[in-house]
Scaffold this motif. Structure first.
Motif, PDB file in Angstrom:
ATOM      1  N   ILE A 195       0.822  -1.209   0.000  1.00 32.88           N
ATOM      2  CA  ILE A 195       0.000   0.000   0.000  1.00 32.88           C
ATOM      3  C   ILE A 195       0.856   1.260   0.000  1.00 32.88           C
ATOM      4  CG2 ILE A 195      -0.284   0.401   2.475  1.00 32.88           C
ATOM      5  CD1 ILE A 195      -3.094   0.231  -0.181  1.00 32.88           C
ATOM      6  N   ARG A 196       2.171   1.121   0.188  1.00 31.80           N
ATOM      7  CA  ARG A 196       3.047   2.300   0.149  1.00 31.80           C
ATOM      8  C   ARG A 196       3.093   2.928  -1.238  1.00 31.80           C
ATOM      9  NH1 ARG A 196       8.528  -0.028   2.515  1.00 31.80           N
ATOM     10  NH2 ARG A 196       7.904  -1.664   1.041  1.00 31.80           N
ATOM     11  N   SER A 197       2.705   2.182  -2.267  1.00 29.13           N
ATOM     12  CA  SER A 197       2.731   2.733  -3.625  1.00 29.13           C
ATOM     13  C   SER A 197       1.404   3.349  -4.039  1.00 29.13           C
ATOM     14  CB  SER A 197       3.120   1.634  -4.622  1.00 29.13           C
ATOM     15  OG  SER A 197       2.130   0.621  -4.661  1.00 29.13           O
ATOM     16  N   TYR A 198       0.465   3.484  -3.101  1.00 28.46           N
ATOM     17  CA  TYR A 198      -0.841   4.091  -3.379  1.00 28.46           C
ATOM     18  C   TYR A 198      -0.771   5.566  -3.016  1.00 28.46           C
ATOM     19  CZ  TYR A 198      -5.943   4.789  -3.139  1.00 28.46           C
ATOM     20  OH  TYR A 198      -7.232   5.243  -3.321  1.00 28.46           O
ATOM     21  N   ARG A 231       2.992   6.575 -10.795  1.00 34.00           N
ATOM     22  CA  ARG A 231       1.967   6.018 -11.693  1.00 34.00           C
ATOM     23  C   ARG A 231       1.648   4.602 -11.241  1.00 34.00           C
ATOM     24  NH1 ARG A 231       0.955   3.654 -16.899  1.00 34.00           N
ATOM     25  NH2 ARG A 231      -0.536   4.910 -18.111  1.00 34.00           N
ATOM     26  N   ASN A 232       0.535   4.456 -10.555  1.00 36.75           N
ATOM     27  CA  ASN A 232       0.145   3.171  -9.989  1.00 36.75           C
ATOM     28  C   ASN A 232      -0.535   2.334 -11.062  1.00 36.75           C
ATOM     29  OD1 ASN A 232      -1.718   1.240  -8.605  1.00 36.75           O
ATOM     30  ND2 ASN A 232      -0.747   2.092  -6.787  1.00 36.75           N
ATOM     31  N   ASP A 233       0.089   1.217 -11.430  1.00 31.06           N
ATOM     32  CA  ASP A 233      -0.426   0.414 -12.539  1.00 31.06           C
ATOM     33  C   ASP A 233      -1.787  -0.209 -12.234  1.00 31.06           C
ATOM     34  OD1 ASP A 233       1.759   0.746 -14.375  1.00 31.06           O
ATOM     35  OD2 ASP A 233       2.952  -0.535 -13.065  1.00 31.06           O
ATOM     36  N   GLY A 234      -2.061  -0.519 -10.966  1.00 31.51           N
ATOM     37  CA  GLY A 234      -3.382  -1.041 -10.621  1.00 31.51           C
ATOM     38  C   GLY A 234      -4.476  -0.010 -10.833  1.00 31.51           C
ATOM     39  N   ILE A 235      -4.150   1.261 -10.531  1.00 28.54           N
ATOM     40  CA  ILE A 235      -5.103   2.344 -10.779  1.00 28.54           C
ATOM     41  C   ILE A 235      -5.336   2.508 -12.276  1.00 28.54           C
ATOM     42  CG2 ILE A 235      -5.450   4.828 -10.591  1.00 28.54           C
ATOM     43  CD1 ILE A 235      -5.830   3.377  -7.955  1.00 28.54           C
ATOM     44  N   VAL A 236      -4.255   2.432 -13.053  1.00 29.18           N
ATOM     45  CA  VAL A 236      -4.383   2.560 -14.510  1.00 29.18           C
ATOM     46  C   VAL A 236      -5.220   1.413 -15.066  1.00 29.18           C
ATOM     47  CG1 VAL A 236      -3.139   2.672 -16.697  1.00 29.18           C
ATOM     48  CG2 VAL A 236      -2.210   3.816 -14.676  1.00 29.18           C
ATOM     49  N   ALA A 237      -5.021   0.198 -14.553  1.00 31.49           N
ATOM     50  CA  ALA A 237      -5.820  -0.945 -15.005  1.00 31.49           C
ATOM     51  C   ALA A 237      -7.296  -0.734 -14.687  1.00 31.49           C
ATOM     52  CB  ALA A 237      -5.311  -2.231 -14.358  1.00 31.49           C
ATOM     53  N   THR A 238      -7.578  -0.199 -13.501  1.00 31.80           N
ATOM     54  CA  THR A 238      -8.962   0.110 -13.131  1.00 31.80           C
ATOM     55  C   THR A 238      -9.573   1.098 -14.118  1.00 31.80           C
ATOM     56  OG1 THR A 238      -8.471  -0.244 -10.791  1.00 31.80           O
ATOM     57  CG2 THR A 238     -10.432   1.052 -11.312  1.00 31.80           C
ATOM     58  N   ALA A 239      -8.837   2.177 -14.394  1.00 30.87           N
ATOM     59  CA  ALA A 239      -9.329   3.206 -15.312  1.00 30.87           C
ATOM     60  C   ALA A 239      -9.531   2.653 -16.711  1.00 30.87           C
ATOM     61  CB  ALA A 239      -8.355   4.379 -15.338  1.00 30.87           C
ATOM     62  N   ALA A 240      -8.583   1.830 -17.179  1.00 32.07           N
ATOM     63  CA  ALA A 240      -8.714   1.254 -18.520  1.00 32.07           C
ATOM     64  C   ALA A 240      -9.956   0.387 -18.631  1.00 32.07           C
ATOM     65  CB  ALA A 240      -7.467   0.441 -18.851  1.00 32.07           C
ATOM     66  N   HIS A 241     -10.250  -0.364 -17.574  1.00 29.89           N
ATOM     67  CA  HIS A 241     -11.447  -1.218 -17.600  1.00 29.89           C
ATOM     68  C   HIS A 241     -12.708  -0.373 -17.708  1.00 29.89           C
ATOM     69  CE1 HIS A 241     -13.437  -5.099 -15.827  1.00 29.89           C
ATOM     70  NE2 HIS A 241     -13.868  -4.794 -17.042  1.00 29.89           N
ATOM     71  N   LEU A 242     -12.742   0.722 -16.966  1.00 32.06           N
ATOM     72  CA  LEU A 242     -13.889   1.627 -17.050  1.00 32.06           C
ATOM     73  C   LEU A 242     -14.036   2.194 -18.456  1.00 32.06           C
ATOM     74  CD1 LEU A 242     -13.196   3.574 -13.742  1.00 32.06           C
ATOM     75  CD2 LEU A 242     -15.129   2.032 -14.118  1.00 32.06           C
ATOM     76  N   VAL A 243     -12.944   2.719 -18.981  1.00 36.72           N
ATOM     77  CA  VAL A 243     -12.993   3.399 -20.279  1.00 36.72           C
ATOM     78  C   VAL A 243     -13.300   2.409 -21.400  1.00 36.72           C
ATOM     79  CG1 VAL A 243     -11.604   4.668 -21.958  1.00 36.72           C
ATOM     80  CG2 VAL A 243     -11.530   5.286 -19.526  1.00 36.72           C
ATOM     81  N   ASN A 244     -12.690   1.243 -21.369  1.00 39.85           N
ATOM     82  CA  ASN A 244     -12.954   0.251 -22.415  1.00 39.85           C
ATOM     83  C   ASN A 244     -14.386  -0.254 -22.396  1.00 39.85           C
ATOM     84  OD1 ASN A 244     -10.366   0.253 -23.596  1.00 39.85           O
ATOM     85  ND2 ASN A 244      -9.578  -1.171 -22.058  1.00 39.85           N
TER      86      ASN A 244
END
Length: 355
Positions: free
Chosen positions: A158-161, A309-322
């Protein structure tokens, strides 16, 4: 013509979603709602650290409701149903990571009515709840017969959040064990994760009312000072937490989903660790045959990289947008992941023909 999209809120998920919208060939960003007045009126590119993109953020809900758009990516920290209802009644489809993943038939009646009235769709998805805790495990069950167990879990440092206020004041890292146990996180997470459990149960053919569903919260405390982005965590204070939900039928656990969040692996009591597999997202199906999948790539290589740049956050956003084109084309109502076709991403713009 591309689908016209509004981004609601520019936290970590919202900023990543804007980047994804900009790269998606079927989408066009036409608006952006922001909470703070210091962001009001600024070019959205400035808010996400890129060149200007010609869309200005607004803190006026009325302006957003009046904007001609097909969809809104609704990504605040916490959901406000009245806001979602207003967006739906203004004729906009809503895609969100903060709720309505698999609501009961008698839940959200005003939102269902708004969808029917405006002939629009509401869809909840993300990473967990979302891909890891429901969609991908259910896809894996297609390769098994007589399924007896489904699991989806996150294991993250969680330190990378990059959300220090959330980590300290809502998630209650750095708090006393008593404060964490009596804190809001289990109840905040409970509704969404229970909906994930319900989706898995009912898609497998198990009546959710026949299952006992139980949420649990565990923690570990620091045994020595731990440096973290929220400051030093002193010995005896909470430095790791686990939240899990299990569904049992006739005494057998058939679904287990959850998250494991650690402030690193050192100086913890109990001595939790990520194990040899490290940070990961993990899914498992037991049946004939069994399946076991570990996903790497949604965690940064270092704490510093994750904060940038948190890759898990980016994956979440990509799922929403796609999901946007599929949601815009779906029948009106609250549509879940099992109602929509398979959601897929789009190729990098450099591979797409320009007309």
């Amino acid at each position: 013509m591309p689908w016209k999209v509004i981004q609601w809120a520019t936290g970590s998920v919202g900023r990543a979603a804007i980047e994804c919208i900009q790269r998606h060939p079927d989408l066009e960003l036409v608006g952006c709602w922001v909470h703070s007045q210091d962001k009001n009126g600024r070019d959205v590119g400035d808010l996400i650290g890129t060149a200007p993109i010609g869309v200005r953020a607004t803190s006026s809900v009325e302006d957003i409701l009046a904007t001609d758009a097909d969809a809104v990516v609704y990504a605040p920290l916490l959901p406000v149903p009245n806001e979602v209802e207003a967006l739906l009644r203004s004729g906009k489809n809503v895609i969100t990571p903060v709720g309505w993943f698999y609501p009961d038939d008698d839940d959200a009646q005003s939102l269902r009515a708004a969808c029917a009235e405006a002939q629009v769709t509401l869809h909840g998805t993300g990473i967990d709840p979302g891909g890891v805790t429901e969609i991908f495990p259910l896809m894996m069950t297609a390769m098994s017969s007589a399924v007896t167990f489904v699991r989806g879990e996150e294991f993250s440092d969680i330190r990378s959040y990059s959300a220090p206020d959330v980590i300290r004041h809502i998630m209650l890292f750095g708090a006393t064990p008593e404060e964490a146990v009596n804190g809001p996180m289990l109840s905040l997470l409970d509704d969404g994760f229970r909906q994930s459990v319900h989706m898995i149960l009912e898609t497998l053919g198990i009546n959710k009312d026949d299952a006992e569903i139980r949420g649990s919260h565990g923690y570990a405390v620091a045994t020595a000072p731990i440096d973290s982005p929220i400051g030093q965590i002193a010995p005896g204070l909470v430095a790791a937490q686990r939240f899990h939900w299990e569904a049992s039928v006739g005494g057998d656990v058939v679904v287990r989903i959850g998250v494991n969040w650690l402030m690193g692996e050192d100086n913890l009591d109990p001595p939790w660790s990520f194990g040899a597999a490290g940070q990961r997202f993990e899914m498992e199906v037991k049946g004939d045959p069994d399946s076991y999948v570990v996903i790497h790539g949604w965690h940064a290589d270092s704490i510093e990289a994750g904060l940038a740049r948190n890759d898990g956050i980016v994956a979440t956003a990509a799922h929403l947008v796609n999901s946007i084109p599929y949601v815009c084309a779906a029948p009106a109502g609250i549509q879940t992941a099992v109602d929509l076709p398979m959601v897929a991403g789009r190729a990098h713009p450099k591979f797409l023909k320009r007309h």
